[in-house]
Structures are given as structure tokens and as C-alpha cells.
Design a protein around this motif. Structure first.
Motif, mmCIF file in Angstrom:
data_model
loop_
_atom_site.group_PDB
_atom_site.id
_atom_site.type_symbol
_atom_site.label_atom_id
_atom_site.label_comp_id
_atom_site.label_asym_id
_atom_site.label_seq_id
_atom_site.Cartn_x
_atom_site.Cartn_y
_atom_site.Cartn_z
ATOM 1 N N TRP A 166 44.624 32.065 51.965
ATOM 2 C CA TRP A 166 44.211 33.401 52.404
ATOM 3 C C TRP A 166 45.401 34.157 52.970
ATOM 4 C CZ3 TRP A 166 40.023 35.220 50.448
ATOM 5 C CH2 TRP A 166 38.922 34.410 50.201
ATOM 6 N N ALA A 167 46.255 33.475 53.728
ATOM 7 C CA ALA A 167 47.431 34.117 54.319
ATOM 8 C C ALA A 167 48.386 34.637 53.239
ATOM 9 C CB ALA A 167 48.152 33.152 55.253
ATOM 10 N N MET A 168 48.569 33.862 52.174
ATOM 11 C CA MET A 168 49.456 34.297 51.101
ATOM 12 C C MET A 168 48.891 35.530 50.391
ATOM 13 S SD MET A 168 51.057 30.678 49.661
ATOM 14 C CE MET A 168 49.913 30.593 48.352
ATOM 15 N N LEU A 169 47.577 35.556 50.178
ATOM 16 C CA LEU A 169 46.963 36.722 49.538
ATOM 17 C C LEU A 169 47.072 37.964 50.421
ATOM 18 C CD1 LEU A 169 43.775 35.054 48.018
ATOM 19 C CD2 LEU A 169 45.875 35.713 46.829
ATOM 20 N N VAL A 170 46.851 37.801 51.718
ATOM 21 C CA VAL A 170 46.975 38.929 52.643
ATOM 22 C C VAL A 170 48.435 39.376 52.710
ATOM 23 C CG1 VAL A 170 46.786 39.631 55.068
ATOM 24 C CG2 VAL A 170 44.916 38.383 53.988
ATOM 25 N N ALA A 171 49.370 38.417 52.723
ATOM 26 C CA ALA A 171 50.793 38.767 52.764
ATOM 27 C C ALA A 171 51.178 39.589 51.539
ATOM 28 C CB ALA A 171 51.645 37.499 52.849
ATOM 29 N N ARG A 172 50.652 39.216 50.382
ATOM 30 C CA ARG A 172 50.955 39.981 49.163
ATOM 31 C C ARG A 172 50.406 41.398 49.270
ATOM 32 N NH1 ARG A 172 54.278 41.879 46.059
ATOM 33 N NH2 ARG A 172 53.639 42.312 43.938
ATOM 34 N N THR A 173 49.216 41.540 49.819
ATOM 35 C CA THR A 173 48.636 42.869 50.012
ATOM 36 C C THR A 173 49.514 43.693 50.954
ATOM 37 O OG1 THR A 173 46.430 41.909 49.737
ATOM 38 C CG2 THR A 173 46.545 44.117 50.679
ATOM 39 N N CYS A 174 49.999 43.069 52.027
ATOM 40 C CA CYS A 174 50.884 43.758 52.972
ATOM 41 C C CYS A 174 52.176 44.201 52.298
ATOM 42 C CB CYS A 174 51.201 42.854 54.159
ATOM 43 S SG CYS A 174 49.802 42.536 55.244
ATOM 44 N N HIS A 176 40.724 46.912 53.003
ATOM 45 C CA HIS A 176 40.164 47.593 51.829
ATOM 46 C C HIS A 176 40.997 47.299 50.586
ATOM 47 C CE1 HIS A 176 38.396 50.713 49.335
ATOM 48 N NE2 HIS A 176 39.620 51.145 49.096
ATOM 49 N N LYS A 177 42.315 47.425 50.704
ATOM 50 C CA LYS A 177 43.212 47.186 49.567
ATOM 51 C C LYS A 177 43.175 45.727 49.125
ATOM 52 C CE LYS A 177 44.935 51.339 49.211
ATOM 53 N NZ LYS A 177 44.621 52.199 48.057
ATOM 54 N N PHE A 178 43.004 44.808 50.078
ATOM 55 C CA PHE A 178 42.898 43.387 49.751
ATOM 56 C C PHE A 178 41.787 43.180 48.723
ATOM 57 C CE2 PHE A 178 40.830 39.305 50.321
ATOM 58 C CZ PHE A 178 41.884 38.414 50.304
ATOM 59 N N PHE A 179 40.604 43.702 49.012
ATOM 60 C CA PHE A 179 39.478 43.514 48.096
ATOM 61 C C PHE A 179 39.677 44.288 46.799
ATOM 62 C CE2 PHE A 179 37.498 42.351 52.179
ATOM 63 C CZ PHE A 179 37.049 41.093 51.820
ATOM 64 N N LEU A 180 40.310 45.425 46.872
ATOM 65 C CA LEU A 180 40.583 46.206 45.671
ATOM 66 C C LEU A 180 41.542 45.454 44.746
ATOM 67 C CD1 LEU A 180 40.222 49.000 44.281
ATOM 68 C CD2 LEU A 180 42.355 49.665 45.408
ATOM 69 N N VAL A 181 42.631 44.961 45.306
ATOM 70 C CA VAL A 181 43.647 44.260 44.505
ATOM 71 C C VAL A 181 43.085 42.978 43.904
ATOM 72 C CG1 VAL A 181 45.826 42.973 44.649
ATOM 73 C CG2 VAL A 181 45.640 45.221 45.708
ATOM 74 N N PHE A 182 42.448 42.159 44.726
ATOM 75 C CA PHE A 182 42.053 40.845 44.242
ATOM 76 C C PHE A 182 40.733 40.849 43.479
ATOM 77 C CE2 PHE A 182 45.176 39.933 47.563
ATOM 78 C CZ PHE A 182 46.115 39.347 46.730
ATOM 79 N N SER A 183 39.997 41.936 43.529
ATOM 80 C CA SER A 183 38.813 42.032 42.673
ATOM 81 C C SER A 183 39.225 42.231 41.221
ATOM 82 C CB SER A 183 37.911 43.188 43.118
ATOM 83 O OG SER A 183 38.553 44.437 42.886
ATOM 84 N N LYS A 184 40.448 42.670 40.999
ATOM 85 C CA LYS A 184 40.946 42.910 39.650
ATOM 86 C C LYS A 184 41.698 41.707 39.072
ATOM 87 C CE LYS A 184 41.164 47.860 40.370
ATOM 88 N NZ LYS A 184 39.777 48.009 40.024
ATOM 89 N N TRP A 185 41.971 40.710 39.886
ATOM 90 C CA TRP A 185 42.661 39.523 39.398
ATOM 91 C C TRP A 185 41.702 38.672 38.577
ATOM 92 C CZ3 TRP A 185 46.689 36.540 42.695
ATOM 93 C CH2 TRP A 185 47.748 37.401 42.995
ATOM 94 N N TYR A 186 42.135 38.276 37.396
ATOM 95 C CA TYR A 186 41.308 37.472 36.506
ATOM 96 C C TYR A 186 40.883 36.173 37.138
ATOM 97 C CZ TYR A 186 39.950 34.654 32.512
ATOM 98 O OH TYR A 186 39.264 33.855 31.670
ATOM 99 N N VAL A 187 41.765 35.539 37.891
ATOM 100 C CA VAL A 187 41.487 34.219 38.464
ATOM 101 C C VAL A 187 40.298 34.257 39.429
ATOM 102 C CG1 VAL A 187 43.069 34.381 40.433
ATOM 103 C CG2 VAL A 187 42.610 32.167 39.403
ATOM 104 N N PHE A 188 40.014 35.412 40.039
ATOM 105 C CA PHE A 188 38.943 35.497 41.022
ATOM 106 C C PHE A 188 37.607 35.932 40.418
ATOM 107 C CE2 PHE A 188 42.624 35.844 43.877
ATOM 108 C CZ PHE A 188 42.325 34.740 44.670
ATOM 109 N N ARG A 189 37.554 36.147 39.136
ATOM 110 C CA ARG A 189 36.295 36.531 38.511
ATOM 111 C C ARG A 189 35.457 35.308 38.218
ATOM 112 N NH1 ARG A 189 38.282 41.285 34.447
ATOM 113 N NH2 ARG A 189 39.193 42.532 36.081
ATOM 114 N N LEU A 190 34.246 35.336 38.677
ATOM 115 C CA LEU A 190 33.325 34.214 38.443
ATOM 116 C C LEU A 190 32.407 34.557 37.271
ATOM 117 C CD1 LEU A 190 32.377 33.451 42.126
ATOM 118 C CD2 LEU A 190 34.063 32.283 40.723
ATOM 119 N N TYR A 191 32.186 33.592 36.405
ATOM 120 C CA TYR A 191 31.314 33.834 35.243
ATOM 121 C C TYR A 191 30.039 33.054 35.401
ATOM 122 C CZ TYR A 191 35.356 35.979 33.158
ATOM 123 O OH TYR A 191 36.419 36.792 32.909
#
Length: 158
Positions: A122-130, A143-158
Motif C-alpha cells: 500500500w505504501a508503494m502505491l501511495v508513494a507512486r501517487t505522490c 482521490h487520485k490514488f483510486f483514479l490511477v489504480f482503478s485503471k491498472w489492469y492488475v487491479f481489475r477483478l473478473y
């Protein structure tokens, strides 16, 4: 903030009724509960006569001649220090990380053991957002955290 415990303090803590040494742990650790807060105190023996106030744990020379368990123990602190050196605003990073961790815990998706992301992830993902939004305040970063990582393929659940 780094805390170095004096030997007398450590003895006082270890005899607390709510603490225990976990000798078979992957790293040397003392688990305790202080004022309702669970705390893990990691131990590492450094090959230094004294510990300077400005000790930089990112210095690889500190790892020379150390026991593997002590190296593992230092790993978490070293990763944290490295992340803090990579973010543009430490205060905004910390506040954003607290919010994201709280969200993850409330949604029951904060756990390395169960296959979810853990604290460092989680810290690495937040650091990337920062890094992507260096001038943003914490609320914008959440807000940007969820915007950025909602678009990452790896976080999409099928």
C-alpha cells in the motif's frame, strides 16, 4: 521517527504482562500492547559502538557481517526510509497512506497472509501517487490514488 530503546527501558517493557518475545519468528521481535495499540518491536544488532542520531539505514555497509535475522529485521526500516526519500512531501504521503490503509482495513483487503496487499505494498502505491501529483494535498491524493489504480489492469477483478 526512529526510536532507539535503552537497555533499561527494554527490560522494563519485556516484563510487561502484555508483551512477549517471539523467539521462533522470522525476525527477532517483541510483541506488546500499549494503551490498546499492538506494537511489534524489531531487534537488530549492528556492528557499531554507538548509534548516531542521523544513522542512514539505507547504507549497505551496515549489513556487513550481520546475522541473516538481523538483516531481515532491518529490511522493513530500510524500505520505509527508501520510500520516504522518494516522495515529494512526506507529510502528505503519511496522511494519504493512513487514509488508504484505513479504507483497506475497513474493506477487509489489508492482509499479506490472506493474499491481499500489506503495508509496504500500500505504501508503494501511495508513494507512486505522490510522485505523479507532487503538489497535491492529501485529500486530492486519496482521490487520485483510486483514479490511477482503478485503471491498472492488475487491479481489475473478473
Amino acid at each position: 521517527m526512529r526510536c532507539v530503546l535503552h537497555q533499561d527501558m527494554l527490560i522494563e517493557v519485556t516484563f510487561s504482562p502484555h508483551s512477549m518475545a517471539v523467539e521462533e519468528a522470522f525476525v527477532p521481535v517483541i510483541k506488546l500492547c500499549f494503551d490498546g495499540i499492538e506494537i511489534d518491536i524489531l531487534f537488530a544488532r549492528l556492528a557499531l559502538q554507538t548509534i548516531p542520531e542521523d544513522l542512514d539505514l539505507r547504507d549497505d555497509s551496515l549489513l556487513k557481517n550481520l546475522d541473516i535475522r538481523c538483516i531481515r529485521s532491518l529490511n522493513g526500516c530500510r524500505v520505509t526510509d527508501e520510500i520516504l526519500h522518494l516522495v515529494p512531501n512526506i507529510d502528505n504521503f503519511r496522511l494519504t497512506l493512513r487514509a488508504i490503509k484505513l479504507w483497506a482495513k475497513r474493506h477487509n483487503i489489508y492482509s499479506n497472509i490472506l493474499g491481499f496487499l500489506g503495508g509496504v505494498s500500500w505504501a508503494m502505491l501511495v508513494a507512486r501517487t505522490c510522485q505523479l501529483y507532487p503538489n497535491a494535498i492529501a485529500s486530492t491524493l486519496v482521490h487520485k490514488f483510486f483514479l490511477v489504480f482503478s485503471k491498472w489492469y492488475v487491479f481489475r477483478l473478473y
